[in-house]
Motif scaffolding. Sequence first.
Motif, PDB file in Angstrom:
ATOM      1  N   PRO A 182       0.801  -1.225   0.000  1.00  0.00           N
ATOM      2  CA  PRO A 182       0.000   0.000   0.000  1.00  0.00           C
ATOM      3  C   PRO A 182       0.829   1.268   0.000  1.00  0.00           C
ATOM      4  O   PRO A 182       0.332   2.331  -0.387  1.00  0.00           O
ATOM      5  CB  PRO A 182      -0.806  -0.112   1.289  1.00  0.00           C
ATOM      6  CG  PRO A 182       0.073  -0.936   2.192  1.00  0.00           C
ATOM      7  CD  PRO A 182       0.719  -1.945   1.272  1.00  0.00           C
ATOM      8  N   LEU A 183       2.086   1.169   0.430  1.00  0.00           N
ATOM      9  CA  LEU A 183       2.990   2.324   0.406  1.00  0.00           C
ATOM     10  C   LEU A 183       4.418   1.795   0.320  1.00  0.00           C
ATOM     11  O   LEU A 183       5.088   1.591   1.335  1.00  0.00           O
ATOM     12  CB  LEU A 183       2.804   3.205   1.642  1.00  0.00           C
ATOM     13  CG  LEU A 183       3.678   4.465   1.726  1.00  0.00           C
ATOM     14  CD1 LEU A 183       3.532   5.327   0.475  1.00  0.00           C
ATOM     15  CD2 LEU A 183       3.319   5.275   2.970  1.00  0.00           C
ATOM     16  N   ASP A 184       4.864   1.533  -0.897  1.00  0.00           N
ATOM     17  CA  ASP A 184       6.233   1.066  -1.097  1.00  0.00           C
ATOM     18  C   ASP A 184       7.166   2.269  -1.006  1.00  0.00           C
ATOM     19  O   ASP A 184       6.942   3.285  -1.653  1.00  0.00           O
ATOM     20  CB  ASP A 184       6.366   0.413  -2.468  1.00  0.00           C
ATOM     21  CG  ASP A 184       7.747  -0.164  -2.694  1.00  0.00           C
ATOM     22  OD1 ASP A 184       8.340  -0.663  -1.723  1.00  0.00           O
ATOM     23  OD2 ASP A 184       8.232  -0.109  -3.836  1.00  0.00           O
ATOM     24  N   GLY A 185       8.210   2.125  -0.199  1.00  0.00           N
ATOM     25  CA  GLY A 185       9.090   3.263   0.022  1.00  0.00           C
ATOM     26  C   GLY A 185       8.653   4.096   1.209  1.00  0.00           C
ATOM     27  O   GLY A 185       8.681   5.330   1.157  1.00  0.00           O
ATOM     28  N   THR A 186       8.236   3.423   2.290  1.00  0.00           N
ATOM     29  CA  THR A 186       7.805   4.175   3.480  1.00  0.00           C
ATOM     30  C   THR A 186       8.921   5.082   3.993  1.00  0.00           C
ATOM     31  O   THR A 186       8.659   6.198   4.451  1.00  0.00           O
ATOM     32  CB  THR A 186       7.340   3.204   4.586  1.00  0.00           C
ATOM     33  OG1 THR A 186       6.243   2.429   4.099  1.00  0.00           O
ATOM     34  CG2 THR A 186       6.891   3.964   5.827  1.00  0.00           C
TER      35      THR A 186
END
Length: 275
Positions: free
Chosen positions: A99-103
Amino acid sequence: MRTNNTTTAAASDDEAMLAHFERLALAAGHLVMDVFHAGISVEHKLDASPVTAADRASEKLILAGLRAEYPDIPCVAEEEAAEGLAPRDPGQTFFLIDPLDGTKEFVNRNSDFTVNIALVRQGVPEIGVVYAPCSGRFFSGRPGRAESIEVSPEYGIVGRRRIFVREGKTPLTIVASRSHRTPETDEFIRDIDAAEIVSVGSSLKFCLIAGGEADVYPRFSRTMEWDTAAGDAILRAAGGMTRTTDGRPLVYGKRSQPGEADYANPSFIASGSIS
């Protein structure tokens, strides 16, 4: 004729699924940017990796949309997996969601974080979307067709164009991880006479190769399948491939791996047309 009809129906089903992915990614990206602008509060999971309200809100929206539309297809999503809720056996066809790659990029207020949704069939990532809501870059792919999508400030699709990998030229252009650079990566770059471009975060590395902006993405540090599936699907749809270091195509649905977590990837090299 029956085979042609079956092929046409399958392509139509894939196109409809991809359109659903695109709508969910845009809606999730909108939520992510709301958190980005409101202020970011960071927590940490059991493995010490960061998680934010944006990760959770995006995953909740995507899972609700996928499960409503495709209730018979299991979902493997990063935050559910972190809580021990991944399906024990997803079978041969399942969704992979980051859902959020690269947090870390998100927390550091870099622009490369993405929303990723993919479908895996028989170990192969076949349908995928990668949306970078901060920069507005949006890519999608299904068997035989990959596209770069233009998004309006209101999160609507206003244009799209087909993309393909390019013929590799010497020196090759490499995309490397901003947050996970390793000595092995540096050695790989030295060995193949490459001109490295600015490091890029998240799954956009696959998409730059798919769109003919780069040639190779070497990864010698750990990734999980939800990190790579959507970008890999787009790359393969554009004519590229992701292979392990022994030259085999990277496969998905890996479980019960000796000494490794379920859904963890080995080292790999993603590339365009550089034979």
